[in-house]
Scaffold this active site. Sequence first.
Site, PDB file in Angstrom:
ATOM      1  N   SER A 184       0.846  -1.200   0.000  1.00 23.44           N
ATOM      2  CA  SER A 184       0.000   0.000   0.000  1.00 23.44           C
ATOM      3  C   SER A 184       0.878   1.246   0.000  1.00 23.44           C
ATOM      4  O   SER A 184       2.089   1.193   0.244  1.00 23.44           O
ATOM      5  CB  SER A 184      -0.910   0.008   1.227  1.00 23.44           C
ATOM      6  OG  SER A 184      -0.137   0.131   2.409  1.00 23.44           O
ATOM      7  N   HIS A 185       0.241   2.391  -0.239  1.00 19.38           N
ATOM      8  CA  HIS A 185       0.992   3.650  -0.311  1.00 19.38           C
ATOM      9  C   HIS A 185       1.754   3.932   0.980  1.00 19.38           C
ATOM     10  O   HIS A 185       2.937   4.284   0.952  1.00 19.38           O
ATOM     11  CB  HIS A 185       0.035   4.811  -0.609  1.00 19.38           C
ATOM     12  CG  HIS A 185       0.686   6.148  -0.508  1.00 19.38           C
ATOM     13  ND1 HIS A 185       1.468   6.680  -1.513  1.00 19.38           N
ATOM     14  CD2 HIS A 185       0.723   7.060   0.507  1.00 19.38           C
ATOM     15  CE1 HIS A 185       1.940   7.857  -1.134  1.00 19.38           C
ATOM     16  NE2 HIS A 185       1.500   8.111   0.084  1.00 19.38           N
ATOM     17  N   VAL A 186       1.066   3.776   2.117  1.00 20.66           N
ATOM     18  CA  VAL A 186       1.721   4.110   3.382  1.00 20.66           C
ATOM     19  C   VAL A 186       2.881   3.149   3.661  1.00 20.66           C
ATOM     20  O   VAL A 186       3.897   3.541   4.253  1.00 20.66           O
ATOM     21  CB  VAL A 186       0.701   4.107   4.542  1.00 20.66           C
ATOM     22  CG1 VAL A 186       0.241   2.693   4.893  1.00 20.66           C
ATOM     23  CG2 VAL A 186       1.262   4.795   5.776  1.00 20.66           C
ATOM     24  N   ARG A 240       5.692   4.328   1.437  1.00 20.53           N
ATOM     25  CA  ARG A 240       6.202   5.589   1.982  1.00 20.53           C
ATOM     26  C   ARG A 240       7.086   5.329   3.201  1.00 20.53           C
ATOM     27  O   ARG A 240       8.137   5.965   3.371  1.00 20.53           O
ATOM     28  CB  ARG A 240       5.026   6.479   2.362  1.00 20.53           C
ATOM     29  CG  ARG A 240       5.401   7.812   2.946  1.00 20.53           C
ATOM     30  CD  ARG A 240       5.963   8.776   1.921  1.00 20.53           C
ATOM     31  NE  ARG A 240       4.955   9.162   0.965  1.00 20.53           N
ATOM     32  CZ  ARG A 240       5.209   9.382  -0.323  1.00 20.53           C
ATOM     33  NH1 ARG A 240       6.421   9.237  -0.783  1.00 20.53           N
ATOM     34  NH2 ARG A 240       4.263   9.749  -1.152  1.00 20.53           N
TER      35      ARG A 240
END
Length: 1498
Positions: free
Chosen positions: A1101-1103, A1106
């Site tokens: 996922s993006h998080v 990141r």
Amino acid sequence: MSNSVSQNLLQLSLLRPVVLEHQSKLNSSSIPTNTLFQSTGSKTANNRKSQLSSKFLGKSLSVRRGKQSMGLGRGGADITRAVLTSDPTSPLLGKFNLDGNIELKVAVSAPTSGATTQVEIQVTNSSESLVLHWGGLRDRIEKWVLPSRRPHGTKVYKNKALRTPFVKSGSDSFLKIEIDDPTIQALEFLILDEAQNKWFKNNGANFHVKLPSREKSETSVSVPEELETSVSVPEESKTSISVPEDLVQIQAYLRWERKGKQMYTPEQEKEEYEAARMELLEEIARGTSIKDLRTKLAKKNDGGETMEPSRSETKNKIPDDLVQIQAYVRWEKAGKPNYSPEQQLREFEEARKELQVELQKGSTIDEIRKKIAKGGIETKVVKQLESRKSFRIERIQRKKTDVMQLLNKHRAKSAEEKVLVEAEPKALTALELFAKAMEEHEGIVVNSKKLYKLGDKELLVLLSKPPGKMKVYLATDFNEPLTLHWALSRTNAGEWAEPPPSVLPPGTVSQTGASETPFSCVTSDDPSYKVQCLEIELEEDRFIGMPFVFRSDGKWIKNKGSDFYVDFSAGSKQAQKDIFSSKAAGDGRGTAKSLLDKIAAMEGEAQKSFMHRFNIAADLMDQAKNAGEVGLAGILVWMRFMATRQLIWNKNYNVKPREISKAQDRLTDMLQNVYINHPEYRELLRMIMSTVGRGGEGDVGQRIRDEILVIQRHNDCKGGMMEEWHQKLHNNTSPDDVVICQALIDYVKSDFDVSVYWKTLSENGITKERLLSYDRAIHSEPNFRRDQKGGLLRDLGNYMRTLKAVHSGADLESAISNCMGYRAEGQGFMVGVHINPVPGLPSRFPELLQFIMGHIEDKNVEALLEGLLEARQELRPLLLKSQARLKDLLFLDIALDSTVRTAIERGYEELNNAGPEKIMYFITLVLENLVLSSDDNADLVYCWKGWNHAMEMCKNRSAHWALYAKSALDRTRLSLSHKAEWYQQVLQPSAEHLGSLLGVDQWAVNIFTEEIIRAGSAASLSSLLNRLDPVLRKTANLGSWQVISPVEVVGYVTVVNELLAVQDKSYDRPTILVAKSVKGEEEIPDGTVAVVTPDMPDVLSHVSVRARNSKVCFATCFDPNILDDLQRNEGKLLRLKPSSAGVQYSEVKEGELESASSVQAKEDGVSSLSLVKKQFSGRYAISSDEFTNDLVGAKSRNISYLKRKVPSWIGIPTSVAIPFGAFEEVLSDSINKVIAGKLQSLKRRLGKGDFSALKEIRTTVLELQAPKQLVEELKSEMKRSQMPWPGDEGEQRWQQAWTAIKKVWASKWNERAYFSTRKIKVDHEYLCMAVLVQEIINADYAFVIHTTNPSSGDSSEIYTEVVKGLGETLVGAYPGRALSFVCKKSDINSPQVLGYPSKPIGLFIRPSIIFRSDSNGEDLEGYAGAGLYDSVPMDEEEEIVLDYTSDKLMVDENFQKSILSSIAQAGKEIEDLYGSPQDIEGVVKEGKIYVVQTRPQM
């Protein structure tokens, strides 16, 4: 009457038995007893003269035997009861004078073969405490025998005698004893008056009653059939002669034929039978013997034929009473099973055949009769059923359920009112603004709040309790200057004591016994905001309250003539009952506000009685229904506040129970109608009905009033507490009466321990204060005599049924009674009740209900749960149809649902040492229950299927069973979370708004939704999941952690509810965030070194990306104990050290912070990146061959490269692009001049820090018009690339495409993207957005590959996540986990599954086009910009609830291996092509792999 007709009548009576008592139809559990063996242990007062009850049905006469009936009221065991009897057929043996005018009368009735001997004892002019001290005698042995068949209430005395209480009626006492043991030849007894401790004897000896010989007596007639000569019977003795009941039947049938077979009322039926009996008695009185009478009737019945029947006719000559007795013998030998009506008829035929065999052997009827009595008839059932000695079913056979038949996709839609309320919020008053400012801007924690109306003005009083202090804030919108005249109370509320100098605010003047303080004005730019206020600070715990009044312009201002008073006691009801609250009342958003306001306005009327409340609710139902989901939620909240005693039940108003019952009936009828016509609201309606109760039918409500009088009279308890309760019931009955009745029953059962009475009341929320608060208060405690125990338990138990029938919507016993039907006769002034069975019930339903009540108190609840759920499954089809008695079925289903929950809670102990298989089975049972109670239940249904598949895998010893079960568990948790969110969204706003309007305790408002959830199966299911989770993690070797980004860090612990809520925050010191919720799309706040969460975002996922890019430790913790411990360390400095086994943490000293490498690495990693602004190339559309760095981003360039380089078995979708600068060019076009100006203004606001402009900018971008050149160039390029052009399908389709393009451009101003670029100091104006246009592949599966395992950093291992449908559920952070697997690059054909999917939703779409964001900022080195901007399909995706149990990828191992290996091979090919780790997105369509984009792995 012919025997064939007789048999027909017998069958009719079996299929449609006549029931004259509630207990005759229902056993003590309210279950219909087996009609083949219907008990006749109790008779109605009106039918005691007759041993035969009857009913004319249709055009034939149905009869039921009296003494020869084989009925067993409780599945087999006929319970003798001490009942009043006045049967004239029992000959009087003697009279005895006991004392003064007290006489003893004893009568004995001789038994028929196989029946019982009845001894009836009557004591005239007796006291109420008589007990029979008795036993039996056999074979001249003087020691008493204690018969096993005993009247109700009998106790064994020192193993030497029996003691049975008499039944008191008027001035006499009665007792009937039935003896079925043929070896007992006599009874002996004494009579004891317990109250006076006085014995009554027979001239100093025992009373002795000789019993008639059972072998010499065929029937209980005083004139035996064998008597050949005529007997002269005096007229006055007629009533003491009994005629065989089969003869009375025949005579009644002949009378019925003579009168033309007309339809009779029940009263006429009784009259006809008695007339038939009297006609036969007249014949006997004239000297006819029973034998002659039988012959005479046989001639009449056979049309005058007197010829003996032939052998072939002998079947028809077997008397039905013998067939019935033989059927009873067979039933006993079979283990007393519960037969269906069809089985009953078969049993009768088998019994008849057995007797037929005896006739064929040459036995006479009389000989057969004696053989039956001795058990001498050969029967095949003995050996056949011997192995089933007890037919008490220990487990029901469940039908195979088609799970998909239970799917219910009704979704509730809120009415327009909800939108309107939200769109037009009410302006806050000056005092509301003041309160809001104090709470939000000043940071004051308000403990209590009170608003007083002073004419057209208001006074606000706030109480706050900061540590060690207490602050009182007073504010008013008075225009004139005000002075507070006040004091403090030290010991008594209202006491005026002069405040000490240390607490006096500036400007205060001390006076004797009080002080005066002027108010000061609050300044504001808003002219409408005029408030005067003052603040008083006190030391905590020194004072209990503050009395005060006001003085203005020489006038005193009081609270309706009294002093104002602030109560300092924490949590006091008065302090917590807000008239308004910025949180609670607010503006009623999310509610049917006009409905709630009307409810609040009518509450004063509703408080008068339940009749008023239910009628008002019925009057409001149309408005609630029209308001939709939120309207019905408002009714539910109101009824729930009532049920939980937050509202007044009765206020000085006397109303009859039948009137309450009628109002209740009216409301539940309306709820039933809405249930039928609006299936989308059924779940809410069920909850409303469970709080309201069923209401009365057949005047059940009036019986509440009547039966308490009967209890008092029967048990001689007319004073004290019982009289007070009687007065309360007559004034206004309520659900409290159910609790009071139960408390009395518990008190009596405990041998009159009054502490038990108070314990039951307390556990159900009734205190002494509440008893005293009734309009007719209950002051006294119960105080009964020991001799009243049996009668009280019997009568209070019956009364409880009546109370529950009216008040308890979820009470199982009364719900069963109402569906299965019963009749209870009135006694004296008491009204009767007749409730018919609900028509159309499934044939096995009575058996299921009987099974349930037979196991209702079982310690091991598994079998009970199966029975409850099978009953609900049987009931479900009827709940989907319209019928007059639907609400009775609904109340039964609600009761079954509630019983499942209580059974599960009782069964927790059973699971303490259980293996995972049993816990999983219990989970399936509770899920099934939840499925049956929910409206939009598709996700629950597929969860249920998933658990069944997991159990099958476990049973087959699959290596992956625990992994699969863990995915089912995670999905079920998500489903429960979604359900809880729905409850919160729908119910809580109404609870807060209505609660504030009605002054409901704030704590009750705060926990409203939580308590609703706790009351259902969802809470039980959650508890079971928590039990199983650690077992599965251990079995699957999952551990307590999943490390997503393995970085060692040091930081201060901070606990937050949601990562989303703090994503824009900047922490000024290294921070370890313990976030209860992480969805997957959030940004990680500045200063954060670690994120720990119980949530399960995808690893890709993006998080997650990141976190890895920013060198932030990121981990999911599955162990709630570890999470609790981390939260307890809030504010402390901890070191987190991830490893393959999990995350270790320890407290460190402040000095270690500076040397922590993780912090230094993070500081070094923050650098400024630069962007080069791209220029418009002069073209609005380009082909994939023209993709260059100056025209498009890396996403488009990589697709162009892949299309030329990858093997042909990897598909690449056809693409074109709208290049950099196109957006700016469109904005500069003259047709968009106004929009361009508006955007410039919004950007200036944004530059000044007004971040609310972001949303307005996105909205404004969507107003852009497309230049004609853009449309023509894009159309031309797409057609040249053989892509479908949307405009060919019409202008509307092109507009859909144009809107999607604008949404991609507008996503440049997403909050997440904007703050992300600010964080890395990128000039947002230099960010340019190209749009990659691709044809959508309608995928079976979508995947994301990381060619280096991101969790371990292992470059030899490929890590992949796969979802069903489109990839947006994976990259868009939809709830749940994807299927994940790893694959060694050296062994591509051996993928290892790490976890199965738990995502409930899959996205699917029609053939369409997708417009993908492709900015120049997404792939900057050291910056993970991927996923920040939007990709928008031209058409909306359809959300489908997924069923993984039918998905080949999950259940077919060979297919799974093939697909996963192909995905991994594609990843390896592309990594080899680029020579570096890749982040790859793709799909699978009909087994073929497509790659839609790739970029360097961050």
